[in-house]
Motif scaffolding. Structure first.
Motif, PDB file in Angstrom:
ATOM      1  N   VAL A  89       4.982  -3.957 -10.095  1.00 31.46           N
ATOM      2  CA  VAL A  89       5.444  -2.575 -10.200  1.00 31.46           C
ATOM      3  C   VAL A  89       6.713  -2.404  -9.370  1.00 31.46           C
ATOM      4  CG1 VAL A  89       3.173  -1.633 -10.707  1.00 31.46           C
ATOM      5  CG2 VAL A  89       3.926  -1.780  -8.336  1.00 31.46           C
ATOM      6  N   THR A  90       7.101  -3.447  -8.653  1.00 32.03           N
ATOM      7  CA  THR A  90       8.362  -3.477  -7.905  1.00 32.03           C
ATOM      8  C   THR A  90       9.529  -3.449  -8.877  1.00 32.03           C
ATOM      9  OG1 THR A  90       7.295  -4.845  -6.236  1.00 32.03           O
ATOM     10  CG2 THR A  90       9.703  -4.790  -6.226  1.00 32.03           C
ATOM     11  N   LYS A  91      10.554  -2.641  -8.561  1.00 34.79           N
ATOM     12  CA  LYS A  91      11.728  -2.540  -9.416  1.00 34.79           C
ATOM     13  C   LYS A  91      12.955  -3.069  -8.687  1.00 34.79           C
ATOM     14  CE  LYS A  91       8.987  -0.612 -12.230  1.00 34.79           C
ATOM     15  NZ  LYS A  91       8.334  -1.523 -13.176  1.00 34.79           N
ATOM     16  N   GLY A  92      13.814  -3.767  -9.410  1.00 33.90           N
ATOM     17  CA  GLY A  92      15.039  -4.281  -8.817  1.00 33.90           C
ATOM     18  C   GLY A  92      15.544  -5.470  -9.606  1.00 33.90           C
ATOM     19  N   LEU A  93      16.749  -5.882  -9.282  1.00 31.31           N
ATOM     20  CA  LEU A  93      17.378  -7.024  -9.924  1.00 31.31           C
ATOM     21  C   LEU A  93      18.010  -7.892  -8.848  1.00 31.31           C
ATOM     22  CD1 LEU A  93      19.127  -5.076 -12.824  1.00 31.31           C
ATOM     23  CD2 LEU A  93      17.112  -6.529 -13.060  1.00 31.31           C
TER      24      LEU A  93
ATOM     25  N   ALA B 213       0.813  -1.217   0.000  1.00 23.96           N
ATOM     26  CA  ALA B 213       0.000   0.000   0.000  1.00 23.96           C
ATOM     27  C   ALA B 213       0.844   1.265   0.000  1.00 23.96           C
ATOM     28  CB  ALA B 213      -0.935   0.000   1.214  1.00 23.96           C
ATOM     29  N   GLY B 214       2.093   1.145  -0.462  1.00 26.56           N
ATOM     30  CA  GLY B 214       2.923   2.335  -0.636  1.00 26.56           C
ATOM     31  C   GLY B 214       2.404   3.202  -1.769  1.00 26.56           C
ATOM     32  N   VAL B 215       3.191   4.181  -2.171  1.00 26.50           N
ATOM     33  CA  VAL B 215       2.672   5.162  -3.122  1.00 26.50           C
ATOM     34  C   VAL B 215       2.384   4.547  -4.498  1.00 26.50           C
ATOM     35  CG1 VAL B 215       3.621   7.190  -1.973  1.00 26.50           C
ATOM     36  CG2 VAL B 215       5.036   5.961  -3.624  1.00 26.50           C
ATOM     37  N   MET B 216       3.265   3.687  -5.003  1.00 24.16           N
ATOM     38  CA  MET B 216       3.038   3.175  -6.352  1.00 24.16           C
ATOM     39  C   MET B 216       1.942   2.124  -6.382  1.00 24.16           C
ATOM     40  SD  MET B 216       3.538   3.579  -9.459  1.00 24.16           S
ATOM     41  CE  MET B 216       4.944   4.691  -9.465  1.00 24.16           C
ATOM     42  N   GLY B 217       1.970   1.199  -5.440  1.00 24.16           N
ATOM     43  CA  GLY B 217       0.903   0.210  -5.396  1.00 24.16           C
ATOM     44  C   GLY B 217      -0.454   0.861  -5.256  1.00 24.16           C
ATOM     45  N   SER B 218      -0.545   1.869  -4.381  1.00 27.53           N
ATOM     46  CA  SER B 218      -1.819   2.558  -4.158  1.00 27.53           C
ATOM     47  C   SER B 218      -2.222   3.406  -5.355  1.00 27.53           C
ATOM     48  CB  SER B 218      -1.734   3.417  -2.899  1.00 27.53           C
ATOM     49  OG  SER B 218      -1.482   2.616  -1.756  1.00 27.53           O
ATOM     50  N   ALA B 219      -1.255   4.010  -6.034  1.00 27.00           N
ATOM     51  CA  ALA B 219      -1.579   4.809  -7.222  1.00 27.00           C
ATOM     52  C   ALA B 219      -2.194   3.948  -8.315  1.00 27.00           C
ATOM     53  CB  ALA B 219      -0.326   5.513  -7.743  1.00 27.00           C
TER      54      ALA B 219
END
Length: 351
Positions: free
Chosen positions: A107-111, A9-15
């Motif tokens: 929508v999570t970013k990373g490697l 429920a952070g900013v990107m998930g909620s957006a």
């Protein structure tokens, strides 16, 4: 009416609830253990305190303990919006909750570093879920220039939805169709994910001229350092293309929304640019982090710490061309070895 579950429920998930609700879906927004204040606010008033918007009425907020219930009536799409550090936790929750395949959109970013190279998170998630549950689940990703606050304000936003299955990509895009959210399909999942992660990394360098200007002061005629910043932006894209191709992606992806588009918007503001400014001022990374950004997650620096040793090994073994990645090497040296950020233009723009 389709059902969408968003984990995180952070900013990107909620957006992401804005286009999802506009498309007529019912949405379960499930927070992590770090989102309790957000979940409580959304559940009681609909207001998201970090985005400073009221989420759509179609959104029902749950604490993380409600994830199993949210998944019990198989949703049409699971959106994964946790931080990259939270991916193992999210895999645990998914594995204990699913009984049949559910499409996942990250929508999570990373490697992720491997002994012999670098892996993208959608592959890590799909592989681990299949190992634990014996279920083969399509895992897709969103890439491109998407500032969460702008999406929450329903500003026009163009993104790439990438995956290995065209039907799954089309179905996910339909569930997020809105007049302000413009999704394009891509089969280059590796390229989109590598661009999404490394744009934060290279923003450290593009942000450095702001600090260099503070250190050296304006020229007598008031000239700034836009030429330098632009040159570093160009070098970043050139080296990003080398990495994308070496790691199995397509160079064309770097030229589009996921590469140049996302790097451009990331360079406009944010934590990575602020760290770049501090490095440009001449501070070592450890000092800049400790004294100025101790409570901030600097995604580009974290990527360097996570992947720096792997990148150095790949360069030393000839899997990556060190002579064509001078800016990459300089950023790794500055972050992983706490050295000054050295911008050596003699080594840039060599092809």
């Amino acid at each position: 009416m389709a059902r969408i579950v968003i984990l995180g429920a952070g900013v990107m998930g909620s957006a992401m609830t804005l286009p999802a609700a506009h498309a007529g879906n019912s949405i379960s927004l499930v927070g992590t253990h770090l989102d309790e204040e957000i979940v409580a606010s959304v559940a009681s008033t609909g207001h998201h305190p970090r985005l400073n918007v009221t989420l759509p009425a179609a959104v029902v907020a749950y604490p993380w303990t409600g994830f199993v219930d949210a998944m019990s009536d198989r949703p049409d799409l699971l959106v994964l919006g946790v931080s990259s550090a939270g991916v193992p936790w999210a895999i645990d929750r998914i594995a204990e909750s699913v009984t049949s395949p559910v499409p996942i959109l990250m929508v999570t970013k990373g490697l992720a570093a491997r002994d012999d190279g670098i892996d993208i998170l959608p592959h890590v998630v799909a592989r681990e879920i299949q190992r634990r549950t014996a279920l083969s689940m399509p895992v897709m990703a969103v890439g491109g220039p998407c500032i969460a606050g702008e999406l929450a304000a329903q500003r026009d936003t163009s993104v790439m939805v990438a995956g290995h299955d065209a039907d799954s990509i089309a179905a996910a895009s339909r569930l997020l169709r809105a007049p302000f959210y413009h999704a394009r399909a891509s089969s280059d999942l590796a390229g989109v994910e590598i661009c999404a992660a490394f744009k934060n990394f290279y923003t450290l360098a593009v942000g450095a001229p702001v600090g260099l200007l503070e250190r050296d002061n304006k020229a007598p005629n008031g000239a700034l350092m836009h030429n330098l910043a632009s040159s570093l932006f160009s070098q970043s894209l050139q080296e990003m293309a080398i990495l994308v191709e070496a790691l199995g992606g397509k160079i064309a992806t770097v030229r589009g929304l996921a590469g140049s588009g996302d790097l451009y918007v990331t360079c406009q503001a944010g934590r990575n640019g602020r760290m770049g400014r501090l490095l440009g001022c001449g501070l070592r990374y450890s000092v800049a982090k400790r004294d100025h950004m101790s409570s901030d997650t600097v995604e580009g620096a974290q990527l360097a710490l996570d992947l720096g040793p792997t990148l150095e090994r790949m360069m030393s073994r000839g899997k990556l061309p060190r002579d064509r990645l001078p800016l990459t090497a300089a950023i790794v040296e500055a972050i992983c070895h706490d050295a000054p950020l050295v911008l050596s233009f003699d080594s840039f723009h060599r092809g």
